[in-house]
Every structure is written in C-alpha cells, then in structure tokens.
Design a protein around this motif. Structure first.
Motif, PDB file in Angstrom:
ATOM      1  N   UNK A 267       0.841  -1.196   0.000  1.00  0.00           N
ATOM      2  CA  UNK A 267       0.000   0.000   0.000  1.00  0.00           C
ATOM      3  C   UNK A 267       0.880   1.251   0.000  1.00  0.00           C
ATOM      4  N   UNK A 268       0.793   2.011  -1.079  1.00  0.00           N
ATOM      5  CA  UNK A 268       1.569   3.236  -1.220  1.00  0.00           C
ATOM      6  C   UNK A 268       2.764   3.123  -2.144  1.00  0.00           C
ATOM      7  N   UNK A 269       3.279   1.892  -2.360  1.00  0.00           N
ATOM      8  CA  UNK A 269       4.445   1.672  -3.209  1.00  0.00           C
ATOM      9  C   UNK A 269       4.161   0.512  -4.153  1.00  0.00           C
ATOM     10  N   UNK A 270       4.652   0.610  -5.384  1.00  0.00           N
ATOM     11  CA  UNK A 270       4.407  -0.425  -6.387  1.00  0.00           C
ATOM     12  C   UNK A 270       5.663  -0.635  -7.231  1.00  0.00           C
ATOM     13  N   UNK A 271       5.835  -1.848  -7.721  1.00  0.00           N
ATOM     14  CA  UNK A 271       7.031  -2.157  -8.504  1.00  0.00           C
ATOM     15  C   UNK A 271       6.724  -3.253  -9.510  1.00  0.00           C
TER      16      UNK A 271
END
Length: 312
Positions: A267-271
C-alpha cells in the motif's frame, strides 16, 4: 544499463527522485531475492528441492495434507496448497517488529490442498522459503540476503533490514483516494521474505542482469548458469496451455508479449520487474501514488518493449 531515469517528486516536499539513491518498497518483487537465496543453498547441496521441508526447519509444525509433505520445490513454485493470511503481518514501529522465525512460528494458515497439486499464490509460502534460508544458513534472513546477494552485487542501496539510512532515502508512499493523494506511513513487514525489500532502481538493474548474464555481473558470480536457466524455465503450471511459474519468476503476458518477472504491491508503493532473456533486456519500474497500478505498469512495459508483433 541502457537507460535510467525518474519523474515526479519523491515526496510532498518536492524532492527529486534519483535512480541511484532513492529507494522504494518493492513489495512482492522481493520474492525473487528470497528464491535466489534458496537456490544458492541448492547449488551448495545444503538444500534438496524435493526433501521434506521439516528436515530443514526444526520446531515448526508444518501441515501435511493427505500424507503429502511440503518441500522447498513447493515453496518456490507456490504449490504448497497453503492458504493466504495477512493478520499480524506488519508492525508500525521497529520496536513491534517481529523476527521472521517468531512471526512464522505464531501459526501457519490452513493447507487447503495437498502439496504439488495447484498453484496458489501465498505470502506465507515465501515466508517459509525465507525461514528455510535462515535455518540452513544459521543467520537472520536479512543477513543471508545481504551477505550472499546484495553485497557481492554492490547493491549498497538495498536492504531487508529497514535501517534508518534506508528509511531516510525511501520515496514517500501515496495512494489516490477521494480525489487526492494520501500519504501512507512506512510499515515494518514481519513476513519480510515475502515483501520487505527496499531498493533503488540502479541496484535492481544489477540484480536483473544476473539473470540475463547466466548468473554473474561484471565478473561477480552469485549463481551458476544452469541455475538461472532453471529459474527462468516453467517448473509448474495448471495446464500446458496456461502460463506458469519458474523458481521465483512468473510467466507474464502483457499486450501479447511474454516475459519472466514479478510484480510487487505494498500500500503506497508499487514495482514491476520484467525480463526478455531472448533479447537480453530487462525493465524495472517503481512508482507511488497511482490509482491504476497494473494498467500503468502495462503501459510502461508496452511502450518500452513494443507490441509482440511488428505492425503489418
């Protein structure tokens, strides 16, 4: 690297992200490192992929449905038949942060199918893989990965340890909700082996090059070529006509083109990490604040690599 770059602010204060120094929580993309650590132990004959897992992790009560024991192979191909579970999987402060063994020892979710029958993606599965590496090596999981993967590759901006220096360099996570970007506080993932790595894009490029170069980067070898080949070869699938999984890398299809890789969402970061081995190309992207997670990643991949077939 062919190209590296950044766009937008790293936080609400307007800091500019830098590919070599700004770090991101990459979620489940971390699982590729956990799998790599286990495969290094396989190379050293310290782990047999088809031996009962309980032989390597004493003191942990493992499920055994229909008499079928779970093996390391089942962990690395998400075919252990173990249910997913998230309760208690993250801490809000360093003081509340559990060790991997303590977290996993609090009890595994139910096994709903015998091992080896179906693919069922589960963070607990990769938590067990991390505990396997920890138990066999005799060192905490984050130290195993640092010593055997991150340090040899010169990935100085990467860590499962969430040290203060890592937190200071982390891009701020956001989610788009109710028409605005909402700041997300950093959490400490108790199941760190499944999604706890913070890293920079330059560091990730070095890791991906390992699998494009048969196990080595700039003269530093961390895996044998036959091991990287196996990791990028289908090891399990529900049907020959369906995509499946290698060891830690999934077969992915985006706009008709096939890749090996892994997505990561915290939640808040994606890759997203993708490999096209036949072309010697890889792609890593990390981003925050979007409300169209997969759609954005798909557009970037298709723009970079082009359509699967040239237009007629």
């Amino acid at each position: 690297s062919i190209w590296q770059g950044s766009a937008g602010p790293a936080n609400a204060a307007g800091a500019t992200p830098e590919p070599s120094t700004t770090q991101y929580g990459i979620g489940s993309t971390s699982k590729m490192f956990t799998t790599t650590a286990v495969m290094q132990l396989v190379e050293r004959s310290q782990v047999d992929l088809d031996r009962e897992l309980s032989a390597y992790i004493p003191g942990l009560e493992l499920p055994r449905r229909d008499g079928q024991s779970i093996t390391p192979r089942h962990l690395l191909t998400h075919s252990a038949g173990v249910s997913e579970g998230f309760i208690g999987s993250q801490a809000h402060t360093r003081e509340e942060w559990l060790s991997l063994r303590e977290y996993m020892g609090r009890g595994l979710p139910a096994q709903f199918a015998p091992a080896g029958e179906i693919i069922s993606y589960a963070n607990y599965t990769m938590g067990l893989a991390g505990l396997l590496a920890e138990s066999v090596s005799g060192r905490p999981f984050h130290e195993v990965v640092s010593r055997e993967i991150l340090q040899p590759l010169g990935m100085s901006r990467s860590s499962f340890g969430m040290e203060p220096a890592v937190l200071d360099g982390l891009a701020q996570g956001y989610v788009f909700a109710s028409g605005a970007q909402r700041r997300i506080p950093v959490d400490f993932r108790n199941n760190r082996a499944s999604g706890g790595l913070a890293t920079s894009s330059v560091d990730m490029a070095r890791f991906l090059r390992v699998f494009l170069n048969g196990g080595e980067v700039d003269g530093t070898r961390i895996l044998r070529r036959e091991t990287t080949d196996a990791m990028l070869t289908r090891q399990f699938s529900q049907h020959p006509g369906m995509k499946g999984i290698g060891f830690g890398f999934w077969e992915l299809e985006i706009d008709g083109r096939s890749y090996w890789g892994h997505d990561g969402d915290v939640v808040g970061w994606n890759a997203r990490a993708l490999l096209l081995p036949e072309r010697g190309l890889g792609l890593f992207i990390a981003y925050t604040g979007t409300d169209t997670l997969k759609a954005f990643g798909d557009r970037v991949a298709s723009t970079v690599f082009g359509p699967s077939q040239p237009p007629i």
